[in-house]
Scaffold this motif. Structure first.
Motif, mmCIF file in Angstrom:
data_model
loop_
_atom_site.group_PDB
_atom_site.id
_atom_site.type_symbol
_atom_site.label_atom_id
_atom_site.label_comp_id
_atom_site.label_asym_id
_atom_site.label_seq_id
_atom_site.Cartn_x
_atom_site.Cartn_y
_atom_site.Cartn_z
ATOM 1 N N VAL A 82 56.038 30.162 25.819
ATOM 2 C CA VAL A 82 54.985 29.384 26.469
ATOM 3 C C VAL A 82 55.105 29.591 27.979
ATOM 4 C CG1 VAL A 82 54.024 27.092 26.847
ATOM 5 C CG2 VAL A 82 55.036 27.655 24.629
ATOM 6 N N ALA A 83 53.963 29.873 28.623
ATOM 7 C CA ALA A 83 53.948 30.090 30.071
ATOM 8 C C ALA A 83 53.507 28.821 30.789
ATOM 9 C CB ALA A 83 53.000 31.243 30.409
ATOM 10 N N ARG A 84 54.180 28.534 31.904
ATOM 11 C CA ARG A 84 53.798 27.382 32.714
ATOM 12 C C ARG A 84 54.075 27.689 34.178
ATOM 13 N NH1 ARG A 84 58.123 24.164 34.479
ATOM 14 N NH2 ARG A 84 60.151 24.727 33.568
ATOM 15 N N LEU A 85 53.430 26.944 35.066
ATOM 16 C CA LEU A 85 53.689 27.050 36.490
ATOM 17 C C LEU A 85 54.916 26.202 36.817
ATOM 18 C CD1 LEU A 85 52.049 28.726 38.476
ATOM 19 C CD2 LEU A 85 50.925 26.631 39.233
ATOM 20 N N ALA A 86 55.882 26.803 37.549
ATOM 21 C CA ALA A 86 57.130 26.095 37.824
ATOM 22 C C ALA A 86 57.557 26.316 39.270
ATOM 23 C CB ALA A 86 58.232 26.586 36.883
ATOM 24 N N ASP A 87 58.329 25.377 39.802
ATOM 25 C CA ASP A 87 58.963 25.521 41.109
ATOM 26 C C ASP A 87 60.413 25.917 40.887
ATOM 27 O OD1 ASP A 87 56.760 24.823 42.746
ATOM 28 O OD2 ASP A 87 57.060 22.711 42.223
ATOM 29 N N LEU A 88 60.820 27.047 41.461
ATOM 30 C CA LEU A 88 62.149 27.597 41.232
ATOM 31 C C LEU A 88 62.916 27.707 42.543
ATOM 32 C CD1 LEU A 88 61.179 30.526 38.817
ATOM 33 C CD2 LEU A 88 61.900 28.213 38.203
ATOM 34 N N ASP A 89 64.228 27.653 42.430
ATOM 35 C CA ASP A 89 65.081 27.838 43.595
ATOM 36 C C ASP A 89 65.342 29.331 43.790
ATOM 37 O OD1 ASP A 89 67.936 28.029 44.957
ATOM 38 O OD2 ASP A 89 67.122 26.039 45.386
ATOM 39 N N GLU A 90 65.460 29.755 45.042
ATOM 40 C CA GLU A 90 65.662 31.175 45.328
ATOM 41 C C GLU A 90 66.931 31.717 44.687
ATOM 42 O OE1 GLU A 90 66.016 34.038 49.255
ATOM 43 O OE2 GLU A 90 64.798 32.219 49.374
ATOM 44 N N THR A 91 67.898 30.852 44.414
ATOM 45 C CA THR A 91 69.134 31.301 43.769
ATOM 46 C C THR A 91 68.894 31.789 42.340
ATOM 47 O OG1 THR A 91 69.609 29.027 43.062
ATOM 48 C CG2 THR A 91 70.569 29.758 45.160
ATOM 49 N N ALA A 92 67.740 31.469 41.777
ATOM 50 C CA ALA A 92 67.429 31.914 40.419
ATOM 51 C C ALA A 92 66.996 33.377 40.370
ATOM 52 C CB ALA A 92 66.317 31.042 39.825
ATOM 53 N N LEU A 93 66.664 33.960 41.516
ATOM 54 C CA LEU A 93 66.191 35.339 41.542
ATOM 55 C C LEU A 93 67.275 36.300 41.058
ATOM 56 C CD1 LEU A 93 64.318 35.371 44.976
ATOM 57 C CD2 LEU A 93 63.259 35.594 42.719
ATOM 58 N N PRO A 94 66.886 37.398 40.422
ATOM 59 C CA PRO A 94 67.862 38.377 39.949
ATOM 60 C C PRO A 94 68.503 39.126 41.113
ATOM 61 C CG PRO A 94 65.644 39.228 39.671
ATOM 62 C CD PRO A 94 65.494 37.804 40.115
ATOM 63 N N PRO A 95 69.581 39.865 40.863
ATOM 64 C CA PRO A 95 70.201 40.637 41.940
ATOM 65 C C PRO A 95 69.308 41.779 42.399
ATOM 66 C CG PRO A 95 71.257 41.113 39.836
ATOM 67 C CD PRO A 95 70.333 39.964 39.601
ATOM 68 N N GLY A 96 69.492 42.202 43.639
ATOM 69 C CA GLY A 96 68.732 43.299 44.212
ATOM 70 C C GLY A 96 68.963 43.345 45.702
#
Length: 330
Positions: A16-30
């Motif tokens: 299920v897709a939804r709009l969410a507020d995420l913390d930048e720490t959740a981003l993958p490595p790169g």
């Protein structure tokens, strides 16, 4: 914090897709963090947003979006500096790794391309993977000898993203474009892009017993596959090539080998995901040079992040015309 379309598995196992507020720490490595400005909606995006993830998504939760363009925010790689305008298409971003349906993305430096002169981040996403693939296919046909004076060139799935850009590109370069569509209401749209002839999808929808038909097409960009690809192979001129870019009509091609043996027809596979960097830059430079940006603007359907799940379902049904450009900050 940043806003994103997050796809999660529900209790019943369906995504299920939804709009969410995420913390930048959740981003993958790169090595590079990008402040995303625009993304777009492709067929693969529709699959990733579906209840099953289309067999493309491997880990959950997931942020889809196989394309994005924006501005470098931070970089650990000397090739990219804060403020650089960049594009990402391919490399399984949005499938195996978090993608562009977010206000921030973090990716490998090797995956990025600078926005070429003449394009903006918005027009780059109006092109997106679809337009990138269309130009890649045209360049492959040209590499195999196609020139505008050889006769009609066929584009299947012409009202879709790849097809729309392919029609506009080739028409501007002087090719006689025959556009295949199953939606009669798109005929005027395709003529506006430059199609010289509209071919009803039903004309190519069935296989025939004859291994060869009249030599009709000097080249083809095929987004459909399946039975249609099998049929048109027998209609290609001697030495002509088909660039296969999609499988909207099915994975199985009920064809025979005679067009290859008696007419020397070439079937060219187009993989836009892992294109080498130098070729990727050359494709984007050709797009900036050869695509009519006025026509491109006429293909655009603007969208917001909260509209993405519904648009993903619509594109799987063939109900999206032209290019959807998602303003992730709208």
């Amino acid at each position: 914090m940043f806003r994103a379309v997050l796809v999660e598995k529900g209790e019943d196992g369906a995504a299920v897709a939804r709009l969410a507020d995420l913390d930048e720490t959740a981003l993958p490595p790169g090595e590079v963090t990008v402040a995303v400005e625009y993304s777009t909606v492709n067929y693969k995006d529709g699959l990733c947003l579906s209840a099953s993830g289309g067999g493309l998504v491997r880990t959950w939760p997931h942020v889809p979006g196989i394309d994005f363009a924006g501005v470098v925010e931070a970089s650990e790689d000397s090739r990219w500096r804060p403020g650089d305008r960049v594009i990402l298409t391919g490399w399984r971003v949005g499938e195996a790794q978090w993608g562009g349906y977010a206000q921030k993305a973090r990716v490998r430096a090797d995956w990025l391309v600078a926005v070429p002169q003449g394009l903006t981040t918005r027009t780059a996403m109006a092109v997106g993977t679809a337009g990138f693939t269309a130009m890649q296919a045209l360049m492959a046909l040209e590499d195999h000898g196609l020139t505008p004076d050889q006769g009609e060139v066929l584009v299947t799935g012409a009202a879709g993203g790849v097809g729309s850009v392919a029609v506009a590109l080739m028409a501007r370069l002087g090719y006689q474009v025959a556009a295949v569509t199953g939606r009669p209401e798109t005929a005027d749209y395709l003529r506006h892009l430059g199609a010289a002839r509209i071919v009803p999808r039903d004309d190519l929808a069935e296989t025939v017993k004859k291994p060869l038909e009249a030599e009709t097409w000097a080249g083809c960009i095929d987004a459909v596959g399946g039975t249609m690809l099998a049929r048109l192979l027998g209609q290609m001129k001697s030495g002509a090539s088909v660039a296969a870019v999609g499988n909207a009509g099915g994975l199985t091609v009920p064809a025979n080998i005679i067009p290859f043996l008696l007419r020397g027809v070439n079937l060219l596979g187009i993989n836009s995901v892992t294109v080498p960097q130098a070729r990727r830059v050359a494709i984007w430079d050709r797009i900036a040079r050869d695509l009519d940006l006025g026509l491109l603007e006429g293909m655009i359907r603007p969208a917001r992040l909260d509209e993405v799940p519904a648009l993903g379902a619509a594109i799987l049904k063939g109900a999206v015309q032209g290019r959807v450009v998602v303003d992730v900050n709208a």
